[in-house]
Design an enzyme around this catalytic site. Structure first.
Site, PDB file in Angstrom:
ATOM      1  N   ARG A   1       3.418  -0.163  14.676  1.00 55.29           N
ATOM      2  CA  ARG A   1       1.942  -0.139  14.697  1.00 55.29           C
ATOM      3  C   ARG A   1       1.381  -1.526  14.957  1.00 55.29           C
ATOM      4  O   ARG A   1       0.429  -1.693  15.726  1.00 55.29           O
ATOM      5  CB  ARG A   1       1.403   0.386  13.359  1.00 55.29           C
ATOM      6  CG  ARG A   1       1.492   1.897  13.206  1.00 55.29           C
ATOM      7  CD  ARG A   1       1.249   2.317  11.771  1.00 55.29           C
ATOM      8  NE  ARG A   1      -0.117   2.109  11.350  1.00 55.29           N
ATOM      9  CZ  ARG A   1      -0.490   1.970  10.084  1.00 55.29           C
ATOM     10  NH1 ARG A   1       0.415   1.992   9.120  1.00 55.29           N
ATOM     11  NH2 ARG A   1      -1.755   1.803   9.776  1.00 55.29           N
TER      12      ARG A   1
ATOM     13  N   ARG B   1       0.833  -1.201   0.000  1.00 57.02           N
ATOM     14  CA  ARG B   1       0.000   0.000   0.000  1.00 57.02           C
ATOM     15  C   ARG B   1       0.873   1.258   0.000  1.00 57.02           C
ATOM     16  O   ARG B   1       0.531   2.262  -0.610  1.00 57.02           O
ATOM     17  CB  ARG B   1      -0.904  -0.018   1.246  1.00 57.02           C
ATOM     18  CG  ARG B   1      -1.947   1.080   1.259  1.00 57.02           C
ATOM     19  CD  ARG B   1      -2.895   0.920   2.429  1.00 57.02           C
ATOM     20  NE  ARG B   1      -2.316   1.385   3.676  1.00 57.02           N
ATOM     21  CZ  ARG B   1      -2.905   1.266   4.860  1.00 57.02           C
ATOM     22  NH1 ARG B   1      -4.061   0.654   4.957  1.00 57.02           N
ATOM     23  NH2 ARG B   1      -2.342   1.729   5.948  1.00 57.02           N
TER      24      ARG B   1
END
Length: 210
Positions: A162, A145
């Site tokens: 994350r 992405r």
């Protein structure tokens, strides 16, 4: 000391009277939650609410509460659970006025206490849909992405941080709802349509209201 946000007195009577189903949607960044939520909304007419989006919209609105939220975030403190819950309640009430058939609460709860508070103040969730994807797959998806997104947080180091944050904070949530018999663990490694087939089978089982 972090700035505080004044809470509003919110009348939840219309929401409680509607007795519509509520589903929590949990999954790591890159797990395909957004894609699946779009398909669920299209099929069932549910309202998709993201607590993160509601927070960002409130900050952008320039309201007094938005300014207080900005001050909290700039101080490095976490926005209180109660304030996030107020934003969710207000969005749900607006959707009920428009005839919503139920809710997908996306990225929620991030911790067990958040889910417990939601269920004690509003109503219990029918199911928690957990989009389960191996960490390696999530890293690959997010890096892919990143090639087109231009997002600053889509680099390998940030992605790993994350994911670590997600796994450590969400594992207790998954365990808690699994122990209550409310968790649906969906293998989200397959094709979009295969995953959606599993979602539909589970949603159809729990409610006839949709």
């Amino acid at each position: 000391m972090a700035p505080t946000v004044e809470r509003k007195n919110i009348d939840l009577a219309p929401l409680k009277a509607a007795k519509v189903p509520i589903f929590f949607i949990v999954g790591g960044p890159g797990s395909g939650k957004g894609t699946q939520c779009d398909k669920i909304v299209a099929k069932y007419g549910l309202t998709h609410l993201s607590s993160g989006d509601l927070l960002r919209d409130e900050v952008k609105s320039g309201s007094p509460r938005g300014s207080q939220l900005t001050a909290i975030m700039e101080s490095g403190a976490l926005v209180p659970l109660e304030v996030v819950l107020d934003l969710v309640k207000e969005a749900m009430l607006k959707a009920i006025e428009k005839g919503s058939k139920g809710f997908l609460i996306d990225g929620y709860p991030r911790e067990v206490a958040q889910g417990q508070q939601f269920e004690s103040e509003i109503q219990e969730a029918k199911l928690v849909l957990f989009f389960d994807v191996a960490e390696d797959t999530l890293v690959k998806r997010l890096l892919h992405r990143a090639q087109t997104s231009g997002r600053a947080d889509d680099n390998i180091d940030t992605i790993k941080k994350r994911l670590h944050t997600f796994v450590t904070s969400t594992a207790p949530v998954v365990d808690y709802y699994e122990s209550k018999g409310k968790l649906v663990r969906i293998n989200a490694e397959g094709s979009v349509d295969d995953i959606f087939g599993v979602v539909v089978a589970n949603l159809d089982k729990v409610t006839s209201k949709i």
